[in-house]
Scaffold this motif. Structure first.
Motif, mmCIF file in Angstrom:
data_model
loop_
_atom_site.group_PDB
_atom_site.id
_atom_site.type_symbol
_atom_site.label_atom_id
_atom_site.label_comp_id
_atom_site.label_asym_id
_atom_site.label_seq_id
_atom_site.Cartn_x
_atom_site.Cartn_y
_atom_site.Cartn_z
ATOM 1 N N ILE A 42 0.835 -1.208 0.000
ATOM 2 C CA ILE A 42 0.000 0.000 0.000
ATOM 3 C C ILE A 42 0.865 1.251 0.000
ATOM 4 O O ILE A 42 0.607 2.211 -0.757
ATOM 5 C CB ILE A 42 -0.949 0.001 1.216
ATOM 6 N N GLN A 43 1.900 1.262 0.818
ATOM 7 C CA GLN A 43 2.793 2.425 0.876
ATOM 8 C C GLN A 43 3.481 2.657 -0.462
ATOM 9 O O GLN A 43 3.643 3.806 -0.906
ATOM 10 C CB GLN A 43 3.839 2.226 1.973
ATOM 11 N N LYS A 44 3.879 1.575 -1.110
ATOM 12 C CA LYS A 44 4.529 1.696 -2.413
ATOM 13 C C LYS A 44 3.576 2.302 -3.444
ATOM 14 O O LYS A 44 3.946 3.219 -4.194
ATOM 15 C CB LYS A 44 4.999 0.316 -2.876
ATOM 16 N N GLU A 45 2.322 1.798 -3.473
ATOM 17 C CA GLU A 45 1.356 2.305 -4.449
ATOM 18 C C GLU A 45 0.946 3.746 -4.148
ATOM 19 O O GLU A 45 0.652 4.515 -5.067
ATOM 20 C CB GLU A 45 0.118 1.400 -4.474
ATOM 21 N N LYS A 46 0.950 4.126 -2.877
ATOM 22 C CA LYS A 46 0.645 5.515 -2.520
ATOM 23 C C LYS A 46 1.741 6.459 -3.027
ATOM 24 O O LYS A 46 1.462 7.574 -3.479
ATOM 25 C CB LYS A 46 0.486 5.641 -1.003
ATOM 26 N N LYS A 47 2.985 6.013 -2.964
ATOM 27 C CA LYS A 47 4.085 6.829 -3.495
ATOM 28 C C LYS A 47 3.950 6.970 -5.011
ATOM 29 O O LYS A 47 4.182 8.056 -5.558
ATOM 30 C CB LYS A 47 5.423 6.191 -3.134
ATOM 31 N N ILE A 48 3.593 5.865 -5.662
ATOM 32 C CA ILE A 48 3.384 5.933 -7.117
ATOM 33 C C ILE A 48 2.231 6.883 -7.443
ATOM 34 O O ILE A 48 2.303 7.668 -8.398
ATOM 35 C CB ILE A 48 3.106 4.519 -7.683
ATOM 36 N N LEU A 49 1.170 6.812 -6.627
ATOM 37 C CA LEU A 49 0.027 7.706 -6.838
ATOM 38 C C LEU A 49 0.440 9.164 -6.734
ATOM 39 O O LEU A 49 0.039 10.005 -7.556
ATOM 40 C CB LEU A 49 -1.071 7.388 -5.816
ATOM 41 N N GLU A 50 1.229 9.486 -5.731
ATOM 42 C CA GLU A 50 1.689 10.870 -5.564
ATOM 43 C C GLU A 50 2.570 11.288 -6.740
ATOM 44 O O GLU A 50 2.514 12.438 -7.201
ATOM 45 C CB GLU A 50 2.442 11.009 -4.241
ATOM 46 N N THR A 51 3.373 10.337 -7.230
ATOM 47 C CA THR A 51 4.200 10.631 -8.405
ATOM 48 C C THR A 51 3.322 10.941 -9.621
ATOM 49 O O THR A 51 3.584 11.902 -10.376
ATOM 50 C CB THR A 51 5.117 9.437 -8.719
ATOM 51 N N LYS A 52 2.272 10.124 -9.815
ATOM 52 C CA LYS A 52 1.364 10.351 -10.949
ATOM 53 C C LYS A 52 0.634 11.691 -10.811
ATOM 54 O O LYS A 52 0.371 12.375 -11.812
ATOM 55 C CB LYS A 52 0.346 9.212 -11.028
ATOM 56 N N ARG A 53 0.331 12.072 -9.599
ATOM 57 C CA ARG A 53 -0.344 13.360 -9.394
ATOM 58 C C ARG A 53 0.582 14.516 -9.739
ATOM 59 O O ARG A 53 0.178 15.496 -10.392
ATOM 60 C CB ARG A 53 -0.810 13.492 -7.940
ATOM 61 N N LEU A 54 1.837 14.409 -9.298
ATOM 62 C CA LEU A 54 2.803 15.457 -9.628
ATOM 63 C C LEU A 54 3.020 15.544 -11.138
ATOM 64 O O LEU A 54 3.136 16.647 -11.699
ATOM 65 C CB LEU A 54 4.133 15.189 -8.915
ATOM 66 N N ASP A 55 3.069 14.386 -11.788
ATOM 67 C CA ASP A 55 3.213 14.392 -13.249
ATOM 68 C C ASP A 55 2.014 15.089 -13.915
ATOM 69 O O ASP A 55 2.189 15.899 -14.841
ATOM 70 C CB ASP A 55 3.310 12.953 -13.776
ATOM 71 N N LEU A 56 0.822 14.780 -13.435
ATOM 72 C CA LEU A 56 -0.390 15.388 -13.998
ATOM 73 C C LEU A 56 -0.375 16.901 -13.811
ATOM 74 O O LEU A 56 -0.645 17.666 -14.759
ATOM 75 C CB LEU A 56 -1.633 14.783 -13.342
ATOM 76 N N ASP A 57 -0.067 17.346 -12.606
ATOM 77 C CA ASP A 57 -0.086 18.781 -12.338
ATOM 78 C C ASP A 57 1.039 19.498 -13.088
ATOM 79 O O ASP A 57 0.883 20.670 -13.502
ATOM 80 C CB ASP A 57 0.032 19.043 -10.837
ATOM 81 N N ALA A 58 2.172 18.816 -13.268
ATOM 82 C CA ALA A 58 3.263 19.416 -14.048
ATOM 83 C C ALA A 58 2.833 19.578 -15.502
ATOM 84 O O ALA A 58 3.131 20.611 -16.146
ATOM 85 C CB ALA A 58 4.519 18.549 -13.946
ATOM 86 N N CYS A 59 2.116 18.591 -16.035
ATOM 87 C CA CYS A 59 1.616 18.685 -17.417
ATOM 88 C C CYS A 59 0.584 19.804 -17.544
ATOM 89 O O CYS A 59 0.564 20.552 -18.548
ATOM 90 C CB CYS A 59 1.004 17.352 -17.848
ATOM 91 N N LYS A 60 -0.267 19.939 -16.550
ATOM 92 C CA LYS A 60 -1.263 21.012 -16.583
ATOM 93 C C LYS A 60 -0.585 22.375 -16.537
ATOM 94 O O LYS A 60 -1.006 23.327 -17.234
ATOM 95 C CB LYS A 60 -2.228 20.866 -15.400
ATOM 96 N N ALA A 61 0.439 22.493 -15.720
ATOM 97 C CA ALA A 61 1.161 23.767 -15.617
ATOM 98 C C ALA A 61 1.845 24.099 -16.931
ATOM 99 O O ALA A 61 1.877 25.265 -17.368
ATOM 100 C CB ALA A 61 2.190 23.682 -14.487
ATOM 101 N N ARG A 62 2.389 23.100 -17.616
ATOM 102 C CA ARG A 62 3.041 23.326 -18.917
ATOM 103 C C ARG A 62 2.014 23.753 -19.965
ATOM 104 O O ARG A 62 2.276 24.633 -20.794
ATOM 105 C CB ARG A 62 3.759 22.060 -19.346
ATOM 106 N N LEU A 63 0.811 23.142 -19.931
ATOM 107 C CA LEU A 63 -0.232 23.467 -20.908
ATOM 108 C C LEU A 63 -0.668 24.930 -20.782
ATOM 109 O O LEU A 63 -0.986 25.584 -21.782
ATOM 110 C CB LEU A 63 -1.423 22.533 -20.719
#
Length: 340
Positions: A153-174
């Motif tokens: 669970i802890q591992k998947e939560k870290k991946i989730l946070e990584t995916k969120r940062l990637d999403l928000d970084a893409c939104k900021a670039r757009l």
């Protein structure tokens, strides 16, 4: 070449995440928040991890209070050199038995030391069984949960946070593109891919955390087994102590009477009941506190909790005259309690 491109892409992604994280902390970037049910699940998983670690720590301290002993057991277990070692109760029991043998079981104190020592050793053996049972049925399942399910669970939560940062970084670039350009179209496609990966990771992470409800049921059974182990342990200890208390003649060691003093001049006790002066023959009821075995013909044997008739002998602080049925003789005053 492909490996080089992959490494460059990963480095770029890492840089974008770090930048997005920093901007969020400074309040200069927008952040995607988790849905309420997912956020609650995350909080519950964090709480579960924390309380489980605390339960393990405190239960371990109960089963093995000495931190040095805990460290020694851990090292020996890892080295596969763990050997049986007497616990404090067994050491105390051995001490009592040795002391009783040195004093001699012909003396009441020595005999009682041996009996209590054997009881302490049995208590120590039962304590070992309780510790092992508690470890098997309670501690080990909780530790396995932390090392297995919770780690995933802890591992998947870290991946989730990584995916969120990637999403928000893409939104900021757009947001940097105002006009429709190939770069903006590419940025929009990146946002769609990032959103898809983020949604998929949200679903996976929540699914794993929802399984905690099943885990709670398992931990509840483990807790029940632990309580049962405690109940059996304390019941067994109580029975052993009650048995040894009966053997030594009372409700505990502190109530064992002193050995009656001998008559100062060493002469035998001779107060036949039927020859006492009237002033000596006031009879009273008394309860026997401890078993007493007669050691000469002028005494009588009595049992704990027995009711007898006694007569107080003036100027004698050590003995009373007693009647029990047709028997009569002297009994140590320390062994009886007047009830009327």
């Amino acid at each position: 070449m492909d490996n080089l491109k992959k490494a460059a892409a990963e480095a770029s992604s890492f840089f974008n995440r770090a930048k997005q994280f920093t901007e969020e902390k400074l309040g200069n970037a927008e952040k995607t928040y988790y849905q309420a049910d997912l956020d609650n699940s995350i909080r519950r998983s964090d709480c579960t991890k924390t309380v489980t670690e605390r339960i393990i720590s405190n239960t371990t301290s109960l089963l093995q209070p000495n931190p040095n002993e805990r460290l020694e057991e851990l090292v020996l277990t890892k080295l596969d050199r763990k050997v049986p070692k007497p616990n404090n109760l067994e050491l105390l029991g051995n001490c009592f038995v040795e002391a009783g043998n040195e004093i001699g079981n012909s003396y009441q104190y020595g005999s009682v030391l041996i009996k209590v020592g054997e009881a302490e050793k049995r208590l120590g053996s039962i304590e070992k069984e309780f510790v092992q049972k508690s470890s098997d049925c309670f501690l080990q399942p909780l530790k396995s949960f932390l090392e297995g399910q919770m780690k995933i669970i802890q591992k998947e939560k870290k991946i989730l946070e990584t995916k969120r940062l990637d999403l928000d970084a893409c939104k900021a670039r757009l947001k940097k593109f105002n006009e429709t350009t190939p770069q903006k179209l590419e940025a929009e496609e990146e946002v769609r891919r990032a959103q898809t990966e983020f949604d998929r990771q949200c679903e996976l992470t929540k699914l794993l955390m929802d399984e905690l409800s099943i885990t709670y049921n398992h931990h509840l059974q483990c807790l029940t087994d632990f309580v049962d182990a405690q109940l059996n342990y304390y019941s067994s200890c109580s029975k052993i102590l009650q048995d040894v208390s009966k053997q030594i003649g009372g409700t505990g060691i502190r109530n064992i009477p002193p050995t009656p003093k001998q008559i100062s001049d060493g002469s035998p006790f001779t107060y036949p009941l039927n020859s006492l002066p009237p002033s000596f023959t006031a009879k009273k009821k008394a309860k026997v506190l401890f078993d007493y075995e007669a050691t000469d013909p002028s005494e009588i044997s009595v049992s704990a909790n027995q009711l007898i008739t006694i007569q107080i002998v003036p100027n004698d602080n050590d003995w009373v005259l007693a009647e029990s049925g047709r028997d009569s003789g002297k009994v140590p005053k320390a062994y009886i309690q007047i009830v009327d």
